[in-house]
Design an enzyme around this catalytic site. Structure first.
Site, PDB file in Angstrom:
ATOM      1  CE1 TYR A  68      11.327  32.807   2.110  1.00 38.26           C
ATOM      2  CE2 TYR A  68      11.661  30.425   2.212  1.00 38.26           C
ATOM      3  CZ  TYR A  68      11.333  31.569   1.492  1.00 38.26           C
ATOM      4  OH  TYR A  68      11.009  31.470   0.171  1.00 38.26           O
ATOM      5  CE  LYS A 116      -0.142  -0.353   5.014  1.00 35.07           C
ATOM      6  NZ  LYS A 116      -0.897  -0.787   6.178  1.00 35.07           N
TER       7      LYS A 116
HETATM    8  C1  LIG Z   1      -0.185  -1.580   7.037  1.00 33.05           C
HETATM    9  C2  LIG Z   1      -0.791  -2.800   7.535  1.00 33.05           C
HETATM   10  C3  LIG Z   1       0.003  -3.902   7.920  1.00 33.05           C
HETATM   11  C4  LIG Z   1       1.506  -3.856   7.971  1.00 33.05           C
HETATM   12  O1  LIG Z   1       1.940  -3.318   9.191  1.00 33.05           O
HETATM   13  P1  LIG Z   1       3.516  -3.175   9.504  1.00 33.05           P
HETATM   14  O2  LIG Z   1       3.579  -2.655  10.877  1.00 33.05           O
HETATM   15  O3  LIG Z   1       4.049  -2.242   8.492  1.00 33.05           O
HETATM   16  O4  LIG Z   1       4.062  -4.544   9.361  1.00 33.05           O
HETATM   17  C5  LIG Z   1      -0.622  -5.080   8.242  1.00 33.05           C
HETATM   18  N1  LIG Z   1      -1.972  -5.170   8.244  1.00 33.05           N
HETATM   19  C6  LIG Z   1      -2.771  -4.136   7.927  1.00 33.05           C
HETATM   20  C7  LIG Z   1      -4.246  -4.318   7.952  1.00 33.05           C
HETATM   21  C8  LIG Z   1      -2.212  -2.917   7.563  1.00 33.05           C
HETATM   22  O5  LIG Z   1      -3.013  -1.885   7.262  1.00 33.05           O
END
Ligand SMILES: *Cc1c(COP(=O)(O)O)cnc(C)c1O
Length: 878
Positions: free
Chosen positions: A772, A547
């Protein structure tokens, strides 16, 4: 060169009678010799292979089915069989499955490997190493073995460059230096060579003995030891002792000793004892007592060269370990190298010593060493014109390195072009075979388009029966007529010998860009995936979270690598991301976490599997599917066990089970939940509670549905901390990208390195201000560098005024003043040698991203996913 399979079977005969009898009982129709079933004794073996996806010469290859952490090596043997391999070395353990209860009787499928010669051994990796050490013993010419923490590959490549006109060198391709890489490299030794150069890398104790028996170096080189903490060793001393095992039968050892303890240990190890042969020791260093003493005479930053003086005794009088040199015969020489860094000086000194020992004249050395090439052995996939990508591997050209580069090309865009030069250094007798072999390799790798450069390939054009063949007489002829439109949406591999100067072509193909870049190390990704896999209970599947543009690393690129390495599932947040995967040729199942009714069409059209989190979305999806006349569509049921984000509440599960059991439009592929704080031992009670709720929910659903499904809850931190909750599948996220969120130490590697360059350097007088709102007040004379990164790129404004720190020439430099939108000023007083154009590391192996996260009050997750889209992602392998 090659051996018959009969000879190889004889070498690998580790039989004991019981096993032989067992084999005969299982496959009575074939003749068994020792541990093997040989149907054709005269099959000739020229190549060894361990990877069913990288087979180039099936007919003359022997496949070793190596055990992998989670998979039975036999699966890969079957794939290799399909790719045409007919000679195999298999683990004898594969057969013990058959002996057991009826459930696994089909485990070893003799039918599937019907036409194959099979050699059974207790351990296929050991057999590979054993076979190659036997092969090694056929040769009497000198072999150089190199180990150390850094510089191995550079020294190997420089020696090859310096010695190639005096010797016919066989060497490790790239940095093939592992338990598998070393045997595959040494197997390349033939009668036609007369010098071997191999590198050995180790990650823990017990490994070097094996590599030593395969390389058997007569000449040893120990490059720097380094201070890096290695998780595989208890101490630096233990690491050094293990490394020195490589030289236990060497005649001479060339080494550096950055510190006294190294010098002491080397002397101690090789001091003469009754049962140990003498190893001559030659130390290269800057101090008075070094055997070869190097001093920098002049560093010319503009020309980028260093003049070095070397003072040494004539070779005949190099000391032995007892310290008794003969009459001193001191010599002095000067030479120039096209580098200015300290490591280059060291490595060039090592090369000098070895070249003198191997009889290269000082004049020969001096003239060649000026042209030492810069070695970046990492294969980089870079963005190129017209949505192409380009791999520039135009440093050397031989069969083995072409094969490695083609394997990387095969993981890129579907349309593939190879730009190839003539093969250098061949005489008339060798040329026809060399060209034929190379052409065969290219045909086997299914390259769509080949562009050759040089007169020889024109002669051998008939060998290249590829869909598209274009030929040029010279690099100049190609670049002169170059049209950018000739290349579109394809992956291009540039593979040419040095003399063809393919840099010129590379320059035309490369996309000219903003120089801030995020380097993603694909080797590290694969390493991390394997590392987490090794923590899994047998049979547990792995889903990778890609993702948010794969945590900022590049969605399609990451998915391609993961698919290649057999990931079971991929997960994205939104349907559009799934579409990118499918359009990019990803066939692995994909779960989409956040869907709404507008995405249904897209999901179904691209075989994406939604997470179902509420009755509303379930009913809408069921209605959509029945309107389309679809049934049994795979879905993933999300249960809310305490995160309170998406999901069915525990008290809804009964009703959910009833609803699902009365319909046929969807079927439950998996049910899952998500931990809120699996990395935090303060919340362990809550974590257990969540897991309990998930298991209860799953039990209710299974009961009502009458079928089983995949259950999963563990994210990265939980994989390591709660093995009992790995269930049927885990969801790996941040760990894949190199971040360990737990307090346990795990051997994972840094994946992402963010780099920017210096646009300008300024001298600021006391009393002046920087940036700035005049926040950067200067009290002492200060040099600043303006670097090409700002908050629009994800370098947060929270890092202003000293809170953010970056690395320049290995030194920490703080931010001065407020971070701007596209630029940032840093204080570079610590680095007087800095120059405009130099690279700055924002985070990476030397500067953990966690520090930047802490300084800006956020998490590594947010840093990764905030890196601007305009920053180029560059993919490297090492
Ligand atoms: C992002 C996510 C993960 C992965 O979590 P990590 O801490 O990056 O391993 C697993 N399950 C779900 C539902 C997620 O949204």
């Amino acid at each position: 060169m090659g051996y018959s399979i009969k000879d190889i079977a004889a070498v690998l005969d580790f039989s004991d009678k019981a096993d032989v009898a067992r084999l005969q009982a299982l496959s009575p129709e074939v003749t068994l010799k020792g541990h093997s079933r040989i149907l054709r004794e005269n099959d000739m073996i020229e190549h060894l292979t361990v990877d069913s996806r990288k087979i180039s010469f099936a007919g003359s290859s022997l496949f070793f089915a190596l055990k992998t952490s989670n998979r039975d090596g036999l699966d890969y043997a079957l794939q290799a069989y399909e790719a045409g391999i007919r000679n195999f070395v298999l683990n004898i353990a594969a057969l013990s499955l058959v002996e057991g209860e009826s459930a696994s009787v089909s485990a070893f499928d003799w039918e599937a490997l019907q036409q194959a010669n099979l050699i059974f051994v207790p351990d296929t990796l050991e057999a590979l190493q054993y076979l190659v050490s036997w092969h090694r013993q056929q040769f009497r010419y000198p072999v150089i073995g190199i180990t150390g923490s850094n510089g191995k590959t550079i020294v190997k490549e420089w020696l090859n460059y310096l010695l190639e006109s005096n010797y016919k060198v066989v060497r490790s391709p790239r940095s093939f230096n592992s338990q598998i890489g070393v045997p595959l490299s040494v197997w390349e030794m033939t009668d036609a060579d007369n010098l071997g150069i191999f590198e050995a890398g180790i990650s823990t104790v017990g490994e070097m003995d094996k590599l030593q028996s395969i390389i058997l170096p007569e000449i040893g080189i120990l490059t720097g030891i380094g201070d890096a903490h290695d998780s595989g060793f208890d101490s630096k001393l233990q690491k050094l002792r293990e490394k020195l095992l490589l030289f236990k039968q060497s005649k001479i050892l060339f080494y550096h000793a950055e510190d006294n303890w190294i010098e002491k240990e080397v002397r101690l190890t090789f001091s003469k004892t009754a049962n140990q042969p003498q190893v001559r020791l030659v130390r290269i260093g800057a101090d008075e007592n070094a055997d070869i003493r190097l001093t920098q005479i002049k560093v010319d930053e503009k020309r980028h060269t260093t003049i070095i003086s070397a003072v040494y005794q004539a070779e005949a009088t190099w000391s032995d370990a007892s310290g008794q040199g003969q009459q001193a015969d001191i010599r002095q020489m000067q030479f120039e190298i096209p580098f200015t860094d300290a490591a280059a000086l060291q490595n060039a000194g090592t090369c000098l010593a070895v070249c003198l020992y191997l009889g290269l004249s000082t004049a020969g050395f001096i003239s060649k060493v000026q042209g030492l090439p810069a070695i970046d052995m990492r294969l980089q996939v870079l963005p190129a014109i017209n949505r192409c990508s380009v791999i520039n591997d135009s440093y050397s050209l031989d069969q083995r390195s072409l094969q490695v580069a083609l394997d990387l090309l095969n993981q890129q865009l579907p349309s593939k072009t190879l730009i190839l030069s003539d093969i250098p250094g061949l005489n008339q007798t060798d040329a026809p075979t060399a060209y034929r072999q190379m052409a065969d390799l290219i045909l086997n790798k299914k390259v769509n388009r080949v562009i050759t450069v040089g007169a020889q390939w024109k002669r051998y054009a008939a060998l290249l029966k590829v869909p598209v063949l274009e030929q040029y007489d010279s690099t100049e002829a190609l670049t002169r007529t170059f049209q950018p439109g000739q290349f579109k949406d394809e992956a291009i591999l540039l593979k040419g010998a040095r003399s063809f100067q393919f840099e010129e072509i590379f320059y035309l193909l490369q996309e000219k860009v903003h120089q801030t870049r995020l380097e993603i190390n694909l080797t590290a990704i694969v390493h991390n995936q394997k590392m987490y896999r090794s923590l899994l209970q047998p049979g547990v599947k792995m889903m990778a979270m890609v993702k948010a543009f794969a945590y900022g690393s590049g969605l399609l690129e990451m998915a391609s690598v993961l698919q290649y390495h057999h990931i079971d599932y991929l997960t994205v947040a939104y349907a559009d991301e799934g579409v990118v995967l499918r359009n990019g040729g990803i066939t692995t199942p994909v779960m989409v976490m956040n869907v709404d009714q507008y995405a249904f069409e897209t999901l179904v059209a691209h075989q994406l599997e939604p997470e179902i989190y509420s009755f509303r979305i379930l009913k809408e999806f069921m209605a959509f599917l029945s309107a389309q006349g679809l049934s049994q569509y795979p879905v993933h049921i999300k249960l809310d066990t305490g995160m309170h984000r998406l999901g069915f509440d525990p008290d809804e599960v009964d009703a959910l089970g009833d609803l699902l059991s009365r319909q046929k439009t969807v079927y439950v592929k998996s049910a899952f939940s998500h931990f809120t704080s699996s990395e935090d031992d303060g919340d362990d009670q809550f974590t257990h509670q969540q897991a309990k709720l998930l298991l209860q929910g799953c039990a209710i659903l299974e009961n009502k549905l009458g079928y089983g499904f995949i259950r999963h809850i563990a994210n990265t931190a939980a994989i390591a901390r709660f093995p009992e909750y790995q269930l049927d599948m885990v969801r790996l996220g941040i760990g894949l990208y190199g971040i360990n969120t737990t307090s346990e130490s795990l051997p994972i590697r840094t994946v992402a390195t963010l780099k920017a360059t210096i646009a300008q350097i300024k001298e600021i007088a006391p009393g002046q201000t920087v940036g700035y709102n005049r926040m950067g007040k200067v009290a002492v004379p200060t040099r600043t560098a303006t670097i090409r990164i700002g908050y629009a790129d994800g370098f947060s404004r929270m890092l202003s005024n000293g809170r953010g720190k970056v690395l320049l020439h290995g030194k920490i430099c703080p931010v001065i003043g407020n971070v701007c939108m596209d630029m940032t000023m840093i204080n570079i007083n610590a680095v007087p040698t800095a120059m405009e154009g130099d690279e700055v590391e924002i985070f990476g192996p030397e500067l953990p991203v966690q520090q930047m996260a802490a300084a800006s009050g956020t998490s590594s997750y947010e840093i990764f996913t905030s890196i601007g889209q305009r920053i180029n992602r560059i993919y490297v392998e090492d």
